[in-house]
Write a protein that holds these residues in place. Sequence first.
Motif, mmCIF file in Angstrom:
data_model
loop_
_atom_site.group_PDB
_atom_site.id
_atom_site.type_symbol
_atom_site.label_atom_id
_atom_site.label_comp_id
_atom_site.label_asym_id
_atom_site.label_seq_id
_atom_site.Cartn_x
_atom_site.Cartn_y
_atom_site.Cartn_z
ATOM 1 N N SER A 30 0.858 -1.184 0.000
ATOM 2 C CA SER A 30 0.000 0.000 0.000
ATOM 3 C C SER A 30 0.889 1.228 0.000
ATOM 4 N N THR A 31 0.388 2.308 -0.559
ATOM 5 C CA THR A 31 1.141 3.568 -0.477
ATOM 6 C C THR A 31 1.210 4.067 0.962
ATOM 7 N N TYR A 32 0.381 3.523 1.823
ATOM 8 C CA TYR A 32 0.368 3.910 3.233
ATOM 9 C C TYR A 32 1.714 3.662 3.896
ATOM 10 N N VAL A 33 2.472 2.676 3.389
ATOM 11 C CA VAL A 33 3.748 2.344 4.028
ATOM 12 C C VAL A 33 4.907 3.161 3.470
ATOM 13 N N MET A 34 4.629 4.064 2.547
ATOM 14 C CA MET A 34 5.693 4.840 1.925
ATOM 15 C C MET A 34 5.888 6.159 2.643
ATOM 16 N N ASP A 35 7.135 6.580 2.766
ATOM 17 C CA ASP A 35 7.432 7.838 3.436
ATOM 18 C C ASP A 35 8.666 8.485 2.805
ATOM 19 N N TRP A 36 8.996 9.690 3.317
ATOM 20 C CA TRP A 36 10.102 10.454 2.758
ATOM 21 C C TRP A 36 11.162 10.721 3.821
ATOM 22 N N TYR A 37 12.408 10.493 3.450
ATOM 23 C CA TYR A 37 13.566 10.836 4.265
ATOM 24 C C TYR A 37 14.406 11.849 3.483
ATOM 25 N N ARG A 38 15.336 12.465 4.208
ATOM 26 C CA ARG A 38 16.314 13.308 3.532
ATOM 27 C C ARG A 38 17.661 13.190 4.254
ATOM 28 N N GLN A 39 18.705 13.442 3.502
ATOM 29 C CA GLN A 39 20.046 13.418 4.061
ATOM 30 C C GLN A 39 20.786 14.666 3.619
ATOM 31 N N PRO A 40 20.894 15.662 4.525
ATOM 32 C CA PRO A 40 21.662 16.864 4.206
ATOM 33 C C PRO A 40 23.151 16.537 4.107
ATOM 34 N N ARG A 71 -0.764 10.934 -1.453
ATOM 35 C CA ARG A 71 -0.591 9.680 -2.211
ATOM 36 C C ARG A 71 -1.731 9.486 -3.194
ATOM 37 N N ASP A 72 -1.428 8.737 -4.222
ATOM 38 C CA ASP A 72 -2.402 8.336 -5.229
ATOM 39 C C ASP A 72 -2.330 6.814 -5.296
ATOM 40 N N ASN A 73 -3.273 6.170 -4.663
ATOM 41 C CA ASN A 73 -3.247 4.708 -4.588
ATOM 42 C C ASN A 73 -3.348 4.063 -5.962
ATOM 43 N N ALA A 74 -4.124 4.663 -6.838
ATOM 44 C CA ALA A 74 -4.312 4.083 -8.173
ATOM 45 C C ALA A 74 -3.001 4.050 -8.954
#
Length: 114
Positions: A30-40, A71-74
């Motif tokens: 599911s897109t529910y498990v997706m997230d964003w990280y960053r590394q400066p 998110r766009d699940n489709a």
Amino acid sequence: QVTLMESGGGLVQPGGSLRLSCAASGSIRSTYVMDWYRQPPEKQRELVAAFSSGGNTWYEDSVKGRFTISRDNAKNTVYLQMNNLKLEDTAVYYCHANQFPGYWGQGTQVTVSS
């Protein structure tokens, strides 16, 4: 196996906006498990935005009110809308799928500079 592909990074002036996209392919639950990280530069990778229980969202303190995860699940795609960008937002931004064993995209560079 899950493959994540980010896009949308680039060079922007302070106060500007960018929208990052992350398209998932393969056996993503599911897109529910997706997230964003960053590394400066020369810093550790940090979680920036995620989906939490009850359909809510979570943001790192420094980006609250400026970044929006959606998110766009489709399309199996997650977005990160980044507004009012600051110099300190400069980093490589990574899409992550919190699905065992954990998957990462290749990263996309965001540079905020005048």
